[in-house]
Design an enzyme around this catalytic site. Structure first.
Site, PDB file in Angstrom:
ATOM      1  CG  ASN A   1      -7.140  -0.964   1.381  1.00 26.35           C
ATOM      2  OD1 ASN A   1      -6.373  -0.675   0.476  1.00 26.35           O
ATOM      3  ND2 ASN A   1      -6.709  -1.306   2.587  1.00 26.35           N
TER       4      ASN A   1
ATOM      5  CG  HIS B   1      -3.062   2.959   2.464  1.00 23.39           C
ATOM      6  ND1 HIS B   1      -3.597   2.489   1.275  1.00 23.39           N
ATOM      7  CD2 HIS B   1      -3.236   1.957   3.370  1.00 23.39           C
ATOM      8  CE1 HIS B   1      -4.068   1.271   1.461  1.00 23.39           C
ATOM      9  NE2 HIS B   1      -3.876   0.924   2.726  1.00 23.39           N
TER      10      HIS B   1
ATOM     11  CB  CYS C   1      -0.964  -0.004   1.185  1.00 22.19           C
ATOM     12  SG  CYS C   1      -2.021  -1.467   1.234  1.00 22.19           S
TER      13      CYS C   1
END
Length: 337
Positions: free
Chosen positions: A291, A261, A124
């Protein structure tokens, strides 16, 4: 065949972002859709993650396809042609395969015959690490134009019996085109790695324990220790941001926009509150995209770039993810010499 032109020197001191773009699969999966196949609910998911929907690749699109779509979109906004690209970096931890690299497949798809290409795997944090890497190559003077693409098809790595992980993730890609500039957009950066492979991992391949014709590669699904991830991020990331800015005589109030993120909305809200900054300064797409791992910051940058004028603005990108990796890059848009 891709070639590297080691004779060319570009007399520039930095890089700038010419254009940005993103692409997400057309299929949208709601929380109620997930509740039909796993033991969860829309109320639980929204309360714990803030996520309402996510885009899932159900039409056969793999990571290189999403990356290519984002790259084509970013190039269409400029006069730069595929043959003008010197370098392609794809950040992903859901590649099409271990080899060839996803970046090589994108290079082929774009017909970017003069570009060399490779992947970066920092989960990420990938987009921040990728931007940093491309910026250095351009600063070397040997390369002028670079594509940095973050692309993930997280869904193909999910264990849909694991509701604690599955509800978080979506698929998508974001891209920027960077080029040599006499000033540069990167004002400062700082990257970290803490070797802790158990907190978040995906696609691990076990070594052999014996020779047998029955042996075949066994690749595990994505897994995370959710509570440990939350504790690690909330302990490390806010202090990392404050210390990073302090090293450059800045505070959070000097930042116009934050793009963290897109882990989940609740985590972003925690970071904003810890930093004492309003959520209006945070670019978020996790509510509708889920996500998207390394693609989340890239998508957020593109959405911010297209919704407000970034001229003269400071934008802080902060990634954190498996590894454990984390880092920040401070961008100063259209800074005057």
């Amino acid at each position: 065949m891709a070639v590297c032109n080691f004779l060319r020197r570009v007399t520039m001191s930095g890089s700038k972002i010419l254009a940005s773009a993103h692409y997400v699969p057309r299929d949208i999966v709601t929380n109620n859709d997930l509740a039909k196949i796993i033991d969860t609910s829309d109320e639980w998911i929204q309360a714990h993650t803030g996520i309402k929907t996510r885009h899932i690749s159900l039409q056969g699109e793999n990571t290189s396809d999403l990356a290519t779509r984002a790259a084509e979109s970013v190039l269409s906004q400029t006069d730069i042609k595929p043959e003008d690209i010197d370098l392609i970096i794809v950040t992903t931890f859901t590649p099409d395969g271990l080899a060839p690299s996803t970046a090589a497949l994108v290079q082929r798809n774009l017909h970017a015959e003069n570009a060399w290409a490779y992947d970066i795997v920092t989960a990420c944090s990938g987009f921040v690490f990728g931007l940093s890497t491309a910026d250095k190559f351009i600063k070397s003077g040997q390369y002028k134009n670079a594509l940095v693409i973050s692309a993930e098809v997280n869904s193909k790595m999910m264990d849909f019996k694991d509701r604690t992980s599955t509800v978080f993730f979506g698929d998508g890609a974001g891209a920027v085109l960077m080029t040599a500039d006499d000033v540069g957009i990167v004002e400062a950066e700082k990257m970290h790695t803490i070797g802790n492979a158990d907190v978040v991992h995906s696609g691990r391949i076990a070594p052999l324990t014996s020779l047998s014709v029955d042996n075949y590669p066994k690749i595990d699904a994505f897994s995370q220790q959710g509570r440990n991830v939350f504790d690690e991020v909330t302990t490390i990331v806010p202090d990392h941001i404050r210390n990073f800015l302090s090293e450059h005589n800045l505070s959070t109030s000097d930042i116009d926009y934050f793009i963290p993120h897109q882990a989940n909305l609740r985590l972003i809200e925690y970071i904003a509150n810890d930093l004492g900054e309003p959520m209006t300064k945070f670019s978020t797409n996790v509510v509708t995209n889920g996500n998207t791992s390394s693609a989340g910051i890239a998508i957020g940058l593109d959405e911010l770039n297209k919704s407000v004028s970034l001229k003269g603005k400071r934008v802080l990108l902060t990634g954190f993810g498996a590894g454990f990796t984390y880092g920040s890059m401070l961008l100063q848009f259209q800074r005057k010499p």
